[in-house]
Write a protein that holds these residues in place. Sequence first.
Motif, PDB file in Angstrom:
ATOM      1  N   ASN A 195       3.779   1.738  -6.540  1.00 31.52           N
ATOM      2  CA  ASN A 195       4.249   1.995  -5.182  1.00 31.52           C
ATOM      3  C   ASN A 195       5.775   1.965  -5.109  1.00 31.52           C
ATOM      4  O   ASN A 195       6.386   2.747  -4.382  1.00 31.52           O
ATOM      5  CB  ASN A 195       3.669   0.962  -4.216  1.00 31.52           C
ATOM      6  CG  ASN A 195       2.204   1.195  -3.931  1.00 31.52           C
ATOM      7  OD1 ASN A 195       1.707   2.299  -4.099  1.00 31.52           O
ATOM      8  ND2 ASN A 195       1.502   0.154  -3.507  1.00 31.52           N
ATOM      9  N   THR A 209       3.104   3.708   1.481  1.00 33.25           N
ATOM     10  CA  THR A 209       2.071   2.936   2.166  1.00 33.25           C
ATOM     11  C   THR A 209       0.972   3.844   2.699  1.00 33.25           C
ATOM     12  O   THR A 209      -0.224   3.537   2.593  1.00 33.25           O
ATOM     13  CB  THR A 209       2.691   2.129   3.317  1.00 33.25           C
ATOM     14  OG1 THR A 209       3.752   1.308   2.807  1.00 33.25           O
ATOM     15  CG2 THR A 209       1.659   1.235   3.982  1.00 33.25           C
ATOM     16  N   CYS A 251      -0.330  -3.066   6.115  1.00 36.09           N
ATOM     17  CA  CYS A 251       0.819  -2.151   6.116  1.00 36.09           C
ATOM     18  C   CYS A 251       2.109  -2.906   5.788  1.00 36.09           C
ATOM     19  O   CYS A 251       2.935  -2.431   5.000  1.00 36.09           O
ATOM     20  CB  CYS A 251       0.954  -1.473   7.475  1.00 36.09           C
ATOM     21  SG  CYS A 251      -0.375  -0.335   7.893  1.00 36.09           S
ATOM     22  N   ILE A 254       1.969  -4.023   1.899  1.00 37.37           N
ATOM     23  CA  ILE A 254       2.139  -2.942   0.928  1.00 37.37           C
ATOM     24  C   ILE A 254       3.538  -2.342   1.022  1.00 37.37           C
ATOM     25  O   ILE A 254       4.196  -2.095   0.001  1.00 37.37           O
ATOM     26  CB  ILE A 254       1.066  -1.859   1.143  1.00 37.37           C
ATOM     27  CG1 ILE A 254      -0.317  -2.422   0.835  1.00 37.37           C
ATOM     28  CG2 ILE A 254       1.346  -0.645   0.263  1.00 37.37           C
ATOM     29  CD1 ILE A 254      -1.453  -1.470   1.159  1.00 37.37           C
ATOM     30  N   GLY A 255       4.015  -2.125   2.254  1.00 43.85           N
ATOM     31  CA  GLY A 255       5.330  -1.516   2.429  1.00 43.85           C
ATOM     32  C   GLY A 255       6.463  -2.376   1.891  1.00 43.85           C
ATOM     33  O   GLY A 255       7.336  -1.891   1.157  1.00 43.85           O
TER      34      GLY A 255
END
Length: 346
Positions: A195, A209, A251, A254-255
Amino acid sequence: MPQSSRPTSRPLLTGLLLAVATGLVIPLQGRINGALGATLDDGIAAAVVSFTTGLVLIAAIGLALPKGRAALRRILPALRERSFPRFYVLAGGIGALFVFAQSFTVGLLGVALFTVAAVTGQTLSGLLVDRLGIGPGGKRSITGVRILGSVLTIAAVVWAVSPRLGAAADVGSLLLPILLPVVAGCLMSFQQAMNGTATVHYGSPIAATLVNFVAGTVILWIAWLVKLSLLGHGHALPAEWWYYLGGPMGCVFIGLAALLVRSLGVLVTGLGMIAGQLLGSLALDLVLPAPGTVVAMPTILGTLLTLFAIIVATLPWPKGALSSRRPGKGQPGQSRKQDSNQRPVG
Protein backbone atom coordinates in the motif's frame (compact mmCIF):
# COMPACT_ATOMS: atom_id res chain seq x y z
CA MET A 1 17.92 4.59 -8.52
CA PRO A 2 18.97 3.85 -4.95
CA GLN A 3 16.47 4.69 -2.28
CA SER A 4 17.34 6.23 1.03
CA SER A 5 16.62 4.19 4.12
CA ARG A 6 16.15 7.31 6.24
CA PRO A 7 12.86 9.13 6.78
CA THR A 8 12.44 11.68 4.04
CA SER A 9 9.47 13.84 4.84
CA ARG A 10 8.24 13.36 8.38
CA PRO A 11 10.10 13.62 11.68
CA LEU A 12 10.50 10.25 13.33
CA LEU A 13 8.71 11.23 16.55
CA THR A 14 5.69 12.65 14.73
CA GLY A 15 5.38 9.59 12.53
CA LEU A 16 5.74 7.23 15.47
CA LEU A 17 3.06 9.05 17.45
CA LEU A 18 0.76 8.81 14.42
CA ALA A 19 1.45 5.07 14.22
CA VAL A 20 0.58 4.63 17.90
CA ALA A 21 -2.57 6.75 17.47
CA THR A 22 -3.56 4.64 14.46
CA GLY A 23 -3.14 1.47 16.49
CA LEU A 24 -5.50 2.85 19.13
CA VAL A 25 -8.50 2.39 16.82
CA ILE A 26 -7.85 -1.33 16.22
CA PRO A 27 -9.23 -2.63 19.57
CA LEU A 28 -12.27 -0.38 19.27
CA GLN A 29 -12.86 -1.58 15.71
CA GLY A 30 -12.50 -5.18 16.91
CA ARG A 31 -14.98 -4.57 19.75
CA ILE A 32 -17.51 -3.04 17.31
CA ASN A 33 -17.13 -5.71 14.63
CA GLY A 34 -17.28 -8.43 17.28
CA ALA A 35 -20.51 -6.99 18.67
CA LEU A 36 -21.94 -6.72 15.16
CA GLY A 37 -21.00 -10.34 14.44
CA ALA A 38 -22.71 -11.47 17.63
CA THR A 39 -25.82 -9.43 16.82
CA LEU A 40 -26.00 -10.82 13.29
CA ASP A 41 -24.94 -14.30 14.44
CA ASP A 42 -22.64 -14.24 11.40
CA GLY A 43 -18.98 -13.18 11.57
CA ILE A 44 -18.54 -13.10 7.80
CA ALA A 45 -21.61 -10.88 7.41
CA ALA A 46 -20.15 -8.49 9.97
CA ALA A 47 -16.92 -8.33 7.96
CA VAL A 48 -18.94 -7.69 4.78
CA VAL A 49 -20.78 -4.81 6.47
CA SER A 50 -17.50 -3.36 7.78
CA PHE A 51 -15.73 -3.50 4.41
CA THR A 52 -18.75 -2.27 2.45
CA THR A 53 -19.31 0.79 4.67
CA GLY A 54 -15.59 1.53 4.53
CA LEU A 55 -15.67 1.28 0.72
CA VAL A 56 -18.63 3.65 0.44
CA LEU A 57 -16.96 6.17 2.76
CA ILE A 58 -13.53 6.19 1.10
CA ALA A 59 -15.14 6.38 -2.37
CA ALA A 60 -17.19 9.40 -1.26
CA ILE A 61 -14.10 11.09 0.19
CA GLY A 62 -12.08 10.39 -2.95
CA LEU A 63 -14.76 11.81 -5.21
CA ALA A 64 -15.41 14.86 -2.99
CA LEU A 65 -11.80 16.06 -2.66
CA PRO A 66 -9.88 17.44 -5.67
CA LYS A 67 -6.70 15.66 -4.58
CA GLY A 68 -8.70 12.49 -4.10
CA ARG A 69 -10.13 12.67 -7.62
CA ALA A 70 -6.66 13.31 -9.03
CA ALA A 71 -5.32 10.27 -7.18
CA LEU A 72 -8.18 8.06 -8.37
CA ARG A 73 -7.41 9.08 -11.97
CA ARG A 74 -3.84 7.85 -11.52
CA ILE A 75 -4.85 4.28 -10.59
CA LEU A 76 -5.38 2.91 -14.13
CA PRO A 77 -2.35 4.68 -15.69
CA ALA A 78 -0.14 3.36 -12.87
CA LEU A 79 -1.37 -0.17 -13.57
CA ARG A 80 -0.97 0.16 -17.34
CA GLU A 81 2.57 1.51 -16.97
CA ARG A 82 3.43 -1.20 -14.40
CA SER A 83 4.73 1.45 -12.01
CA PHE A 84 4.60 -1.33 -9.41
CA PRO A 85 3.67 -5.02 -9.61
CA ARG A 86 0.02 -5.31 -10.55
CA PHE A 87 -0.74 -7.86 -7.85
CA TYR A 88 -0.30 -5.04 -5.30
CA VAL A 89 -3.94 -4.13 -6.02
CA LEU A 90 -4.87 -7.37 -4.24
CA ALA A 91 -3.40 -6.13 -0.94
CA GLY A 92 -6.95 -5.70 0.33
CA GLY A 93 -7.31 -9.46 0.15
CA ILE A 94 -4.81 -9.67 3.01
CA GLY A 95 -7.19 -7.63 5.15
CA ALA A 96 -9.95 -10.03 4.19
CA LEU A 97 -7.72 -12.96 5.19
CA PHE A 98 -7.09 -11.32 8.56
CA VAL A 99 -10.85 -11.01 9.09
CA PHE A 100 -11.24 -14.67 8.12
CA ALA A 101 -8.56 -15.59 10.66
CA GLN A 102 -10.46 -13.67 13.34
CA SER A 103 -13.78 -15.26 12.40
CA PHE A 104 -12.54 -18.85 12.38
CA THR A 105 -9.88 -18.98 15.11
CA VAL A 106 -10.67 -16.44 17.84
CA GLY A 107 -13.46 -18.65 19.16
CA LEU A 108 -11.03 -21.57 19.37
CA LEU A 109 -7.83 -19.82 20.45
CA GLY A 110 -9.22 -16.90 22.42
CA VAL A 111 -8.37 -13.25 21.79
CA ALA A 112 -5.13 -13.40 23.76
CA LEU A 113 -3.52 -16.28 21.90
CA PHE A 114 -4.76 -14.91 18.58
CA THR A 115 -3.11 -11.56 19.37
CA VAL A 116 0.21 -13.18 20.29
CA ALA A 117 0.22 -15.25 17.09
CA ALA A 118 -0.68 -12.32 14.82
CA VAL A 119 1.78 -9.91 16.45
CA THR A 120 4.59 -12.48 16.24
CA GLY A 121 3.99 -12.94 12.53
CA GLN A 122 3.71 -9.21 11.85
CA THR A 123 6.85 -8.31 13.82
CA LEU A 124 9.07 -10.96 12.25
CA SER A 125 7.84 -10.24 8.72
CA GLY A 126 8.35 -6.51 9.32
CA LEU A 127 12.08 -7.18 9.62
CA LEU A 128 12.05 -9.22 6.39
CA VAL A 129 9.98 -6.72 4.39
CA ASP A 130 12.27 -3.85 5.39
CA ARG A 131 15.34 -5.92 4.51
CA LEU A 132 13.93 -6.78 1.06
CA GLY A 133 13.06 -3.13 0.41
CA ILE A 134 9.50 -3.89 -0.68
CA GLY A 135 8.15 -0.72 0.91
CA PRO A 136 8.66 2.80 -0.47
CA GLY A 137 11.35 3.65 2.10
CA GLY A 138 13.88 1.29 0.51
CA LYS A 139 16.00 -1.37 2.17
CA ARG A 140 16.65 -1.20 5.90
CA SER A 141 19.28 -3.42 7.44
CA ILE A 142 18.46 -6.10 10.02
CA THR A 143 20.54 -4.73 12.87
CA GLY A 144 21.01 -6.11 16.35
CA VAL A 145 19.00 -3.20 17.76
CA ARG A 146 16.03 -3.86 15.46
CA ILE A 147 16.11 -7.58 16.32
CA LEU A 148 16.21 -6.73 20.05
CA GLY A 149 13.27 -4.35 19.65
CA SER A 150 11.28 -7.02 17.80
CA VAL A 151 12.00 -9.72 20.40
CA LEU A 152 11.10 -7.32 23.23
CA THR A 153 7.83 -6.48 21.48
CA ILE A 154 6.80 -10.12 21.15
CA ALA A 155 7.77 -10.79 24.78
CA ALA A 156 5.83 -7.70 25.90
CA VAL A 157 2.67 -8.77 24.07
CA VAL A 158 2.90 -12.28 25.56
CA TRP A 159 3.30 -10.72 29.01
CA ALA A 160 0.45 -8.27 28.49
CA VAL A 161 -2.04 -10.96 27.46
CA SER A 162 -0.72 -13.66 29.83
CA PRO A 163 -3.61 -13.24 32.32
CA ARG A 164 -5.98 -14.37 29.55
CA LEU A 165 -3.97 -17.36 28.33
CA GLY A 166 -5.18 -19.82 30.95
CA ALA A 167 -7.98 -21.20 28.79
CA ALA A 168 -5.53 -21.99 26.00
CA ALA A 169 -3.00 -23.93 28.06
CA ASP A 170 -2.90 -26.92 25.71
CA VAL A 171 -1.09 -25.02 22.96
CA GLY A 172 0.15 -28.26 21.33
CA SER A 173 -3.34 -29.26 20.23
CA LEU A 174 -3.88 -25.77 18.81
CA LEU A 175 -0.75 -25.69 16.66
CA LEU A 176 -2.55 -25.79 13.32
CA PRO A 177 -5.19 -23.15 14.24
CA ILE A 178 -2.37 -20.90 15.52
CA LEU A 179 -0.68 -20.99 12.11
CA LEU A 180 -3.56 -19.07 10.48
CA PRO A 181 -3.19 -15.86 12.54
CA VAL A 182 0.61 -16.17 12.29
CA VAL A 183 0.36 -16.24 8.49
CA ALA A 184 -2.23 -13.43 8.51
CA GLY A 185 0.06 -11.35 10.73
CA CYS A 186 3.04 -12.01 8.44
CA LEU A 187 1.09 -10.85 5.42
CA MET A 188 -0.02 -7.65 7.17
CA SER A 189 3.54 -6.29 6.86
CA PHE A 190 3.52 -7.05 3.15
CA GLN A 191 0.14 -5.33 2.84
CA GLN A 192 1.47 -2.16 4.45
CA ALA A 193 4.54 -2.18 2.18
CA MET A 194 2.44 -2.76 -0.95
CA ASN A 195 0.00 0.00 0.00
CA GLY A 196 2.86 2.37 0.78
CA THR A 197 4.45 1.77 -2.62
CA ALA A 198 1.11 2.21 -4.40
CA THR A 199 0.49 5.44 -2.49
CA VAL A 200 3.73 6.94 -3.86
CA HIS A 201 2.54 6.35 -7.43
CA TYR A 202 -1.08 7.33 -6.83
CA GLY A 203 -0.04 10.48 -5.01
CA SER A 204 -2.46 9.94 -2.12
CA PRO A 205 -3.31 7.21 0.41
CA ILE A 206 -6.98 7.72 -0.54
CA ALA A 207 -6.51 5.82 -3.80
CA ALA A 208 -4.56 2.99 -2.15
CA THR A 209 -7.21 2.70 0.57
CA LEU A 210 -10.01 2.60 -2.01
CA VAL A 211 -8.28 -0.17 -4.00
CA ASN A 212 -7.82 -2.12 -0.75
CA PHE A 213 -11.47 -1.88 0.15
CA VAL A 214 -12.57 -2.87 -3.36
CA ALA A 215 -10.46 -6.05 -3.28
CA GLY A 216 -11.40 -6.96 0.29
CA THR A 217 -15.10 -6.25 -0.24
CA VAL A 218 -15.31 -8.38 -3.38
CA ILE A 219 -13.59 -11.31 -1.66
CA LEU A 220 -15.79 -11.08 1.44
CA TRP A 221 -19.02 -10.76 -0.55
CA ILE A 222 -18.11 -13.92 -2.49
CA ALA A 223 -17.33 -15.74 0.77
CA TRP A 224 -20.60 -14.58 2.35
CA LEU A 225 -22.67 -15.61 -0.69
CA VAL A 226 -21.10 -19.08 -0.56
CA LYS A 227 -21.85 -19.27 3.16
CA LEU A 228 -25.39 -18.02 2.51
CA SER A 229 -26.06 -20.77 -0.04
CA LEU A 230 -24.79 -23.44 2.36
CA LEU A 231 -25.94 -22.29 5.80
CA GLY A 232 -28.45 -19.53 5.28
CA HIS A 233 -28.41 -16.01 6.68
CA GLY A 234 -28.20 -14.77 10.24
CA HIS A 235 -30.18 -12.02 11.92
CA ALA A 236 -31.31 -8.69 10.47
CA LEU A 237 -29.04 -5.62 10.50
CA PRO A 238 -29.27 -3.62 13.75
CA ALA A 239 -30.61 -0.08 13.84
CA GLU A 240 -27.92 1.38 16.15
CA TRP A 241 -25.55 3.63 14.19
CA TRP A 242 -22.38 2.74 16.09
CA TYR A 243 -22.40 -0.83 14.72
CA TYR A 244 -21.31 0.66 11.38
CA LEU A 245 -18.19 2.50 12.54
CA GLY A 246 -15.84 -0.43 11.94
CA GLY A 247 -15.47 0.35 8.23
CA PRO A 248 -14.58 4.05 8.71
CA MET A 249 -12.02 3.03 11.32
CA GLY A 250 -10.53 0.63 8.78
CA CYS A 251 -10.17 3.56 6.37
CA VAL A 252 -8.13 5.42 8.97
CA PHE A 253 -5.96 2.39 9.71
CA ILE A 254 -5.19 1.47 6.09
CA GLY A 255 -4.69 5.04 4.90
CA LEU A 256 -2.33 6.12 7.66
CA ALA A 257 -0.38 2.85 7.53
CA ALA A 258 0.19 3.34 3.79
CA LEU A 259 1.41 6.88 4.48
CA LEU A 260 3.67 6.06 7.43
CA VAL A 261 5.66 3.17 5.97
CA ARG A 262 7.43 5.58 3.61
CA SER A 263 9.09 7.47 6.44
CA LEU A 264 9.16 4.92 9.28
CA GLY A 265 9.60 1.64 7.42
CA VAL A 266 7.35 -1.38 7.82
CA LEU A 267 8.83 -2.69 11.07
CA VAL A 268 8.65 0.55 13.07
CA THR A 269 5.19 1.36 11.71
CA GLY A 270 4.03 -2.09 12.81
CA LEU A 271 5.62 -1.75 16.25
CA GLY A 272 3.98 1.63 16.77
CA MET A 273 0.58 0.24 15.84
CA ILE A 274 1.09 -2.75 18.13
CA ALA A 275 1.81 -0.35 20.99
CA GLY A 276 -1.31 1.62 20.15
CA GLN A 277 -3.31 -1.60 20.02
CA LEU A 278 -2.21 -2.59 23.53
CA LEU A 279 -2.80 0.93 24.88
CA GLY A 280 -6.24 1.01 23.27
CA SER A 281 -7.12 -2.42 24.66
CA LEU A 282 -6.01 -1.34 28.13
CA ALA A 283 -8.07 1.85 27.90
CA LEU A 284 -11.14 -0.08 26.77
CA ASP A 285 -10.75 -2.56 29.60
CA LEU A 286 -10.55 0.32 32.08
CA VAL A 287 -13.27 2.59 30.66
CA LEU A 288 -15.68 0.20 28.90
CA PRO A 289 -14.80 -3.27 30.19
CA ALA A 290 -16.38 -6.32 28.63
CA PRO A 291 -18.19 -8.64 31.04
CA GLY A 292 -15.72 -10.52 33.21
CA THR A 293 -12.75 -8.33 32.24
CA VAL A 294 -10.09 -7.84 34.92
CA VAL A 295 -7.10 -5.54 34.32
CA ALA A 296 -4.11 -7.39 35.80
CA MET A 297 -0.66 -5.99 36.55
CA PRO A 298 1.06 -8.06 33.78
CA THR A 299 -1.20 -6.34 31.25
CA ILE A 300 -0.06 -2.90 32.40
CA LEU A 301 3.61 -3.87 32.65
CA GLY A 302 3.56 -5.67 29.29
CA THR A 303 2.09 -2.57 27.65
CA LEU A 304 4.84 -0.41 29.15
CA LEU A 305 7.47 -2.90 27.95
CA THR A 306 6.06 -2.59 24.43
CA LEU A 307 6.62 1.17 24.53
CA PHE A 308 10.19 0.55 25.70
CA ALA A 309 10.72 -1.94 22.85
CA ILE A 310 9.70 0.72 20.32
CA ILE A 311 12.18 3.17 21.85
CA VAL A 312 14.91 0.52 21.51
CA ALA A 313 14.01 -0.10 17.86
CA THR A 314 13.77 3.56 16.82
CA LEU A 315 16.42 5.52 18.72
CA PRO A 316 19.41 6.64 16.62
CA TRP A 317 21.86 4.20 18.16
CA PRO A 318 25.56 4.48 17.21
CA LYS A 319 26.42 2.57 14.07
CA GLY A 320 27.24 -1.04 14.88
CA ALA A 321 25.37 -1.08 18.20
CA LEU A 322 24.74 -4.68 19.29
CA SER A 323 26.62 -5.85 16.21
CA SER A 324 28.86 -8.87 16.48
CA ARG A 325 31.41 -7.29 14.12
CA ARG A 326 34.60 -6.29 15.90
CA PRO A 327 37.00 -3.50 14.98
CA GLY A 328 39.55 -4.65 12.45
CA LYS A 329 37.22 -7.27 10.92
CA GLY A 330 35.98 -5.08 8.07
CA GLN A 331 36.97 -4.91 4.42
CA PRO A 332 40.63 -4.47 3.39
CA GLY A 333 41.59 -0.83 3.59
CA GLN A 334 38.70 -0.03 5.93
CA SER A 335 41.01 0.83 8.83
CA ARG A 336 42.93 3.38 6.77
CA LYS A 337 39.65 4.95 5.64
CA GLN A 338 38.38 5.13 9.18
CA ASP A 339 41.68 6.62 10.40
CA SER A 340 41.37 9.45 7.90
CA ASN A 341 37.71 10.18 8.59
CA GLN A 342 37.22 9.11 12.16
CA ARG A 343 35.58 11.54 14.50
CA PRO A 344 34.98 11.13 18.21
CA VAL A 345 31.53 9.86 19.18
CA GLY A 346 30.07 11.89 22.01
